[in-house]
Motif scaffolding. Structure first.
Motif, PDB file in Angstrom:
ATOM      1  N   ALA A   1      -0.510   4.554   3.896  1.00 25.19           N
ATOM      2  CA  ALA A   1      -0.686   3.327   4.684  1.00 25.19           C
ATOM      3  C   ALA A   1       0.267   2.249   4.182  1.00 25.19           C
ATOM      4  O   ALA A   1       0.497   2.105   2.980  1.00 25.19           O
TER       5      ALA A   1
ATOM      6  N   ILE B   1       0.456   1.130  11.320  1.00 24.84           N
ATOM      7  CA  ILE B   1      -0.838   1.483  11.898  1.00 24.84           C
ATOM      8  C   ILE B   1      -0.695   2.426  13.089  1.00 24.84           C
ATOM      9  O   ILE B   1      -1.536   3.318  13.293  1.00 24.84           O
TER      10      ILE B   1
ATOM     11  N   LEU C   1      -4.437   5.041   0.746  1.00 24.25           N
ATOM     12  CA  LEU C   1      -4.351   3.585   0.701  1.00 24.25           C
ATOM     13  C   LEU C   1      -4.209   3.129  -0.742  1.00 24.25           C
ATOM     14  O   LEU C   1      -5.054   3.441  -1.574  1.00 24.25           O
TER      15      LEU C   1
ATOM     16  N   LEU D   1      -6.998  -0.940   9.467  1.00 26.68           N
ATOM     17  CA  LEU D   1      -6.961   0.426   8.942  1.00 26.68           C
ATOM     18  C   LEU D   1      -8.328   1.086   9.071  1.00 26.68           C
ATOM     19  O   LEU D   1      -8.455   2.209   9.592  1.00 26.68           O
TER      20      LEU D   1
ATOM     21  N   VAL E   1      -8.114   3.920  12.297  1.00 27.80           N
ATOM     22  CA  VAL E   1      -7.551   5.205  11.869  1.00 27.80           C
ATOM     23  C   VAL E   1      -8.618   6.300  11.939  1.00 27.80           C
ATOM     24  O   VAL E   1      -9.669   6.175  11.307  1.00 27.80           O
TER      25      VAL E   1
END
Length: 459
Positions: A138, A143, A159, A179, A183
């Protein structure tokens, strides 16, 4: 069994006279393999004669375990291959009984696009004797890539909530909320609070200067740095009902954020690593930067609490955070030496040694290193010794003459191990990946026997 046995998809192999540890049970028995798959599992000896098999392996009463699934490795490929690459580290993996790995995205270039994931997949298909998969990393601006990726082929999203290689630090509220909201995959987080970390570093340097011994590493990257980031990640996961896996838990404090139980029923799961179970800050004086890693290894009380959490089910998985660096890169101070250590080749050996010393049971080691990684990430048909599953297996001599691990044993390109000097009483005898022998009696075969891991929906 030869290194090319799986070339015949219908070849039958028998592994017998072994002590099988699987799904909380242990028994003396056998496993039958047909091609790439386990075709039978039983107690005692099979009914059919040995002549019905193409290959027969007598385990001589040794342990037979599912292959280890290491869901947290840094194989440094591409861009950092002077210290490691996909070929060298996957060989080290099978030498340690690791049949599958999931590689992290902080390479050069960073793996933050679907195209970069595909490049890594192609590289692994050419050289890896172990099964493979990759995280997509990430950033504050990718995104769309994360939201449209194929998570039947990608393990999840990594992350970084603390500094990392590749400019993947994500700590802005807006980016974090998007996120967790958008996701469709599990998020695996490196949780260290960057602002607290920076404040600690500045305060320590202002008082003691920059020539800091290793004992200051866990002062800078202290308990609060870890807890606050983990707490923030947990709050986001609960708010959005999103699957979260907390990586390399290093403190007793973070355990209060977790719940025991089967990981299949958890929204939030957690990993720790062998280094946090084996070492504590008292060993910086002797081992120095060899055990410098992020998050930092902390107090004996933290080590002991993590050991207990493995036994009680607060901790779900054990992975290595295998992070090779050349020894010359490890020279320096608490501020200048690089963080990370190679562990994949000796992680199972270390955990079984701790089991022999009474810290864990062998079924617990198998659960945390084999079964639960498959459950947490939804890895299809791996992690268990079951008919119809891929034949990923490891034979371990758990009663060998004690021997001392040295740097000379290391197959990683970085050519050292933080376990140098440790005396152990177990040894990986053989590793089988998809029915193919990839390691036996000290020899790792470079045959690319690995396959890409497949994942069920894991968000």
């Amino acid at each position: 069994m030869s290194a090319t046995a799986s070339n015949d998809r219908h070849a039958r192999t028998l592994i017998h006279n072994v002590h099988i540890i699987n799904e909380g049970r242990s028994w003396h028995g056998y496993v039958e393999i047909e091609g790439m798959y386990i075709s039978g599992v039983g107690a005692g000896e099979p009914d059919r004669p040995h002549t019905d098999y193409n290959t027969v392996i007598d385990g001589n009463g040794r342990l037979l375990l599912p292959g280890v699934i290491d869901t947290h490795v840094h194989f440094r490929d591409p861009g950092l291959t002077h210290k490691a690459d996909m070929a060298t580290e996957s060989l080290a993996a099978v030498a340690g009984g690791v049949t599958s790995f999931i590689d992290m995205p902080n390479t050069k270039p960073p793996t933050v696009t679907i195209e970069e994931v595909e490049r890594k997949m192609e590289r692994a298909s050419q050289v890896s004797p172990a099964n493979y998969a990759f995280f997509i990393g990430a950033t504050d601006s990718n995104i769309h890539q994360l939201a449209t990726a194929d998570y039947s082929r990608i393990a999840g999203v990594k992350l970084f909530m603390g500094s990392s290689t590749g400019n993947m630090l994500v700590d802005r509220d807006e980016a974090l909320h998007r996120l967790f909201a958008e996701v469709p995959a599990i998020i695996a987080v490196h949780a260290e609070d960057e602002s607290l970390l920076r404040q600690n570093r500045e305060a320590v340097v202002a008082r003691y200067g920059e020539d800091l011994p290793m004992e200051f590493h866990p002062v800078i990257r202290n308990h609060k740095v870890c807890f606050e980031a983990s707490r923030r990640a947990v709050e986001l996961a609960r708010r959005y009902g999103h699957r979260l896996h907390l990586l390399h838990i290093s403190t007793a404090d973070e355990l209060e954020l977790l719940q025991p139980g089967n990981p299949a029923g958890k929204l939030i799961t957690a990993e720790t690593c062998p280094q946090y179970l084996a070492f504590c800050d008292e060993q910086y004086a002797m081992l120095g930067t060899r055990i410098k890693c992020n998050p930092a290894i902390k107090r004996p009380a933290d080590r002991d609490a993590l050991r207990q959490a493995v036994c009680t089910g607060l901790i779900d998985t054990i992975a290595t955070d295998h992070a090779p660096h050349l020894l010359e890169e490890k020279r320096g101070t608490a501020l200048t030496a690089v963080s990370g250590m190679p562990l994949i080749q000796f992680s199972l050996t270390l955990m079984l040694q701790m089991a022999a010393e009474g810290l864990f049971t062998m079924p617990q080691v198998v659960e945390k290193m084999c079964h639960n990684p498959a459950i947490v990430y939804g890895i299809e048909r791996r992690g268990f010794i079951r008919p119809g599953y891929f034949a990923d297996l490891v034979i371990v001599n758990n009663d060998c003459e004690p021997y001392t691990i040295t740097d000379q044993w290391a197959l990683s390109r970085c050519a050292w191990t933080p376990l140098s000097g440790l005396t152990v009483g177990n040894k990986v005898d053989a590793t089988i990946v998809n029915g193919t022998m990839t390691y036996r009696h000290g020899v790792a075969f470079s045959t690319p026997a690995g396959l890409p891991l497949a994942f069920t929906h894991n968000s």
